[in-house]
Design an enzyme around this catalytic site. Structure first.
Site, PDB file in Angstrom:
ATOM      1  N   PRO A  92      30.200  18.076  69.656  1.00 30.06           N
ATOM      2  CA  PRO A  92      29.851  19.392  69.104  1.00 30.06           C
ATOM      3  C   PRO A  92      31.005  20.385  69.172  1.00 30.06           C
ATOM      4  CG  PRO A  92      28.779  19.057  71.225  1.00 30.06           C
ATOM      5  CD  PRO A  92      29.385  17.743  70.834  1.00 30.06           C
ATOM      6  N   GLU A 119      25.773  14.083  79.737  1.00 29.18           N
ATOM      7  CA  GLU A 119      26.289  15.451  79.672  1.00 29.18           C
ATOM      8  C   GLU A 119      27.639  15.529  78.977  1.00 29.18           C
ATOM      9  OE1 GLU A 119      25.845  19.516  80.243  1.00 29.18           O
ATOM     10  OE2 GLU A 119      24.415  17.871  80.568  1.00 29.18           O
ATOM     11  N   ARG A 157      29.995   5.649  51.036  1.00 24.88           N
ATOM     12  CA  ARG A 157      29.504   5.809  49.663  1.00 24.88           C
ATOM     13  C   ARG A 157      30.603   6.237  48.697  1.00 24.88           C
ATOM     14  NH1 ARG A 157      27.767  10.508  47.695  1.00 24.88           N
ATOM     15  NH2 ARG A 157      25.846   9.583  46.871  1.00 24.88           N
ATOM     16  N   ASP A 172      28.689  14.829  43.272  1.00 25.19           N
ATOM     17  CA  ASP A 172      27.993  15.346  44.445  1.00 25.19           C
ATOM     18  C   ASP A 172      28.353  16.798  44.722  1.00 25.19           C
ATOM     19  OD1 ASP A 172      26.650  13.027  45.026  1.00 25.19           O
ATOM     20  OD2 ASP A 172      28.152  12.292  46.432  1.00 25.19           O
TER      21      ASP A 172
END
Length: 255
Positions: A92, A119, A157, A172
């Site tokens: 993150p 963690e 893809r 896209d």
């Protein structure tokens, strides 16, 4: 292209390997996936992969040694195929992943992807082995596997031969090389569903008008939901006079 995934839960990747266009592309050897479980590289009878954090605090931290050994083997396997070996950590705190990054990775040999758990991971492993940290956004998952699935799917893809029509990827939302705007709405049969009809222009057979309608719908949706993408396209000179006129009228109607 080849991905080498370091994960305690390789079974979580079956949606990618067993279903849809990704599975068919793997069967055609367009891409490959290998797993390296840190538990296989532990040195104790309990196959320990984590321990309590120094300094106290909640949760457990993944040990550096099993991850180091797993990455070493993955690198050796890739070198045997003369593939480069960047090491990606799903985190993150990493760089935000987007379509531009996906297109860049689609031009590569693939990568080693490390999926953390608990963690976190001993920072010394990150400092010495990880070359890229990637994040899906400002939220936290239980582990890196789901994020890695999303990243690999978005890259795979884009590879030639994966989709039946490569234009599907080019059209896209966010695709870099066109304008980076959001995609326009799509419709299929029946013509009327729950009292809602498809736009008449899509039945007209006039491809020029259909193309313009789709362009304007793309501009409208992007203006409403992601106006910063309009500014990016404008700065790159990707909007023509018709686009600017439509946007001017759109803004006037918003007042």
């Amino acid at each position: 292209m080849r991905f080498d995934v370091v994960s305690l839960f390789p079974e979580m990747f079956s949606p990618l390997t067993d279903n849809g266009v990704n599975a068919r592309a793997r069967n055609k050897n367009i891409w490959d996936l290998q797993f390296w479980n840190p538990r296989s590289y532990t040195q104790d009878v309990h196959r320990t992969v984590d321990d309590r954090p120094y300094g106290g605090g909640p949760g457990m931290v993944m040990l550096a040694q099993p991850l180091d050994a797993a990455v070493d083997e993955a690198i050796a396997a890739r070198q045997a195929q003369q593939l480069t070996s960047p090491v990606i950590l799903m985190s993150p705190t990493g760089q935000r992943f987007d379509q531009r990054v996906a297109q860049q990775w689609a031009q590569s040999d693939g990568a080693i992807i490390v999926c953390g758990r608990y963690e976190g991971i001993d920072q010394r492993f990150i400092d010495t082995r990880v070359t890229h940290e990637i994040s899906l956004g400002d939220f936290v998952l239980s582990g890196g596997e789901i994020a890695a699935l999303a990243v690999m799917d978005s890259i795979i893809r884009l590879l030639p031969g994966v989709l039946n029509d490569q234009q599907s990827a080019v059209c896209d939302s966010f695709h870099v090389g066109l304008d980076g705007l959001l995609d326009s709405p799509h419709y299929t049969r029946p013509e009327i569903y729950n009292g809602m009809a498809i736009p008449e222009v899509l039945k007209s057979g006039n491809h020029k008008n259909i193309e313009r309608w789709r362009r304007e719908q793309s501009l409208r949706l992007t203006f409403i939901r992601r106006p910063e993408l309009i500014e990016q396209a404008r700065a790159q000179g990707l909007l023509d006079k018709k686009d600017e006129l439509f946007l001017t009228e759109l803004m006037a109607n918003q007042r």
